[in-house]
Design a protein around this motif. Structure first.
Motif, PDB file in Angstrom:
ATOM      1  N   TYR A 145       0.833  -1.207   0.000  1.00 45.66           N
ATOM      2  CA  TYR A 145       0.000   0.000   0.000  1.00 45.66           C
ATOM      3  C   TYR A 145       0.868   1.257   0.000  1.00 45.66           C
ATOM      4  CZ  TYR A 145      -3.737   3.206   1.393  1.00 45.66           C
ATOM      5  OH  TYR A 145      -4.637   4.242   1.436  1.00 45.66           O
ATOM      6  N   TYR A 205      -5.832   8.193   3.954  1.00 49.22           N
ATOM      7  CA  TYR A 205      -6.211   7.030   3.150  1.00 49.22           C
ATOM      8  C   TYR A 205      -5.920   5.720   3.889  1.00 49.22           C
ATOM      9  CZ  TYR A 205      -6.920   9.967  -0.979  1.00 49.22           C
ATOM     10  OH  TYR A 205      -7.377  10.906  -1.862  1.00 49.22           O
ATOM     11  N   ALA A 252      -8.384   2.705   4.810  1.00 51.95           N
ATOM     12  CA  ALA A 252      -8.119   1.367   4.273  1.00 51.95           C
ATOM     13  C   ALA A 252      -8.125   0.314   5.374  1.00 51.95           C
ATOM     14  CB  ALA A 252      -6.776   1.357   3.541  1.00 51.95           C
ATOM     15  N   ASP A 290     -12.180   0.519   3.700  1.00 52.57           N
ATOM     16  CA  ASP A 290     -12.713   1.559   2.815  1.00 52.57           C
ATOM     17  C   ASP A 290     -11.550   2.178   2.042  1.00 52.57           C
ATOM     18  OD1 ASP A 290     -14.038   3.582   1.541  1.00 52.57           O
ATOM     19  OD2 ASP A 290     -14.470   4.757   3.348  1.00 52.57           O
ATOM     20  N   PHE A 291     -11.500   1.889   0.729  1.00 58.42           N
ATOM     21  CA  PHE A 291     -10.432   2.437  -0.107  1.00 58.42           C
ATOM     22  C   PHE A 291     -10.859   3.721  -0.814  1.00 58.42           C
ATOM     23  CE2 PHE A 291      -9.202  -1.949   0.440  1.00 58.42           C
ATOM     24  CZ  PHE A 291      -7.837  -1.850   0.651  1.00 58.42           C
ATOM     25  N   SER A 320     -14.600  -0.327  -3.754  1.00 56.21           N
ATOM     26  CA  SER A 320     -15.044  -1.703  -3.523  1.00 56.21           C
ATOM     27  C   SER A 320     -16.052  -2.145  -4.579  1.00 56.21           C
ATOM     28  CB  SER A 320     -15.667  -1.821  -2.131  1.00 56.21           C
ATOM     29  OG  SER A 320     -16.747  -0.911  -1.985  1.00 56.21           O
ATOM     30  N   PRO A 326      -6.972   5.757  -5.483  1.00 55.46           N
ATOM     31  CA  PRO A 326      -7.743   4.792  -4.680  1.00 55.46           C
ATOM     32  C   PRO A 326      -7.952   3.454  -5.374  1.00 55.46           C
ATOM     33  CG  PRO A 326      -8.741   6.971  -4.565  1.00 55.46           C
ATOM     34  CD  PRO A 326      -7.680   7.047  -5.616  1.00 55.46           C
ATOM     35  N   GLN A 354      -4.592   1.445  -5.524  1.00 51.58           N
ATOM     36  CA  GLN A 354      -4.230   0.922  -4.210  1.00 51.58           C
ATOM     37  C   GLN A 354      -5.125  -0.248  -3.819  1.00 51.58           C
ATOM     38  OE1 GLN A 354      -4.455   4.554  -1.930  1.00 51.58           O
ATOM     39  NE2 GLN A 354      -2.227   4.726  -1.858  1.00 51.58           N
ATOM     40  N   GLY A 355      -6.396  -0.156  -4.132  1.00 50.23           N
ATOM     41  CA  GLY A 355      -7.288  -1.267  -3.826  1.00 50.23           C
ATOM     42  C   GLY A 355      -6.901  -2.533  -4.568  1.00 50.23           C
TER      43      GLY A 355
END
Length: 347
Positions: A20, A73, A77, A81-82, A93, A277, A280-281
């Motif tokens: 991350y 962030y 996370a 929650d991204f 999501s 976002p 990263q997710g």
């Protein structure tokens, strides 16, 4: 056992955090930001008021220092929650859940094909008495590793889609549309599995227990499949866990070549748009899958070979050898007795 599992879980958390963090820093070092990228080269040419761009930057936090954004962030996370995709204004999501089924189907079928073909090549190459056939089969893994995946995909499309017209060239057209991408994705893992398994089988067949089994009257097939394969499969199983993460990365290229919807395409689009976002997710999800698969493989080792056990010192799988005992550095004793493959007892 439980100390080892706990240790691996802590390592998994560290790896997820590192993935991350590295992703966040790399995307932050890129020039510009997602809002400016979406607005285009110039705000005036797109008819967007600079004040509106400033409001959007404030809304997504791109006007804040990098450390403030990072911890903001990261805190979200940790709760799963991204954030919201800057490109689509949808929760990350939801974006990932929509794209996940096609990618899982592609990687799952690709891995299954790779294991089947790689295992078949290794078994046939080490079993046959025909020297020319053995050499031909053992040369296939090197060819599969050296050929680029996108080139294989383009050749398959040219042959089976444009000439034979057996499979569709592009899109998510059910199982028929999945065959060519899965075969393309399976080339690299199949080649690596075949290469490692064939070498391990040749080594195992030269061990004394295999020769003892043959001397007691066991057939070649029985020695090959019952005695040698069980010991030779461990290195191939290890590389299969590593290849799981490789498949997720290769899906980006394969889904682009075949114009398939999935995590690969949304990742490529998110990187282009600097949609932090979403990227990263996807990265955290890929790291989670990789860690989980390798943890499961480590726990399966003792089931395949009784000589391997998880040490109570927490250092992971250890092996007892005949005449000596490997003990963990923490002083813990191994949990299974020292045994050699009972070649004669199973005849």
């Amino acid at each position: 056992m439980w100390r080892y599992v706990l240790r691996r879980l802590v390592q998994a958390v560290v790896v997820l955090w590192a993935a991350y963090t590295v992703t966040f820093l790399v995307l932050d070092l890129l020039p510009g930001d997602p809002v400016s990228t979406l607005a285009g080269a110039g705000a005036d040419s797109q008819g967007i008021d600079p004040a509106q761009i400033a409001r959007l930057k404030h809304q997504y936090g791109f006007d804040q220092p990098v450390l403030v954004r990072y911890f903001h962030y990261l805190t979200k996370a940790l709760r799963g929650d991204f954030g919201v995709s800057v490109s689509t204004n949808r929760p990350v999501s939801s974006v990932m859940l929509d794209a996940l089924p096609p990618t899982l189907a592609l990687t799952g079928l690709g891995l299954a094909i790779g294991i089947a073909f790689g295992g078949a090549i290794a078994l046939l190459a080490t079993y046959t008495n025909q020297r020319w056939l053995r050499q031909a089969l053992l040369s296939l893994p090197s060819l599969g590793v050296s050929v680029p995946g996108f080139w294989v995909g383009l050749m398959l499309v040219q042959l089976f889609s444009f000439r034979i017209r057996l499979f569709p060239a592009f899109g998510n057209d059910g199982l028929r549309g999945l065959i060519l991408p899965a075969v393309t994705l399976a080339v690299l893992p199949g080649a690596m599995i075949a290469q490692i398994l064939a070498k391990s089988l040749l080594t195992a067949l030269a061990e004394p227990y295999a020769q003892t089994a043959q001397a007691k009257g066991a057939g070649r097939a029985r020695v090959h499949l019952r005695h040698a394969l069980r010991n030779a499969v461990l290195p191939a199983l290890t590389i299969t866990g590593v290849l799981t993460g490789q498949l997720m990365a290769n899906a980006v290229v394969i889904e682009t070549v075949f114009s398939r919807n999935g995590l690969g395409r949304i990742t490529a689009a998110a990187v282009t748009a600097q949609d932090i976002p979403v990227v990263q997710g996807v990265v955290v999800f890929g790291a989670f899958v990789f860690i989980t698969v390798n943890l499961v493989i480590d726990l399966v080792y003792p089931l395949l070979d009784p000589r391997i056990a998880v040490g109570s010192g927490g250092r992971g799988p250890s092996r007892r050898r005949s005449g000596t005992v490997d003990t963990p550095a923490g002083g813990g004793a191994l949990t299974t007795p020292a045994v050699e493959p009972a070649a004669g007892s199973a005849l």
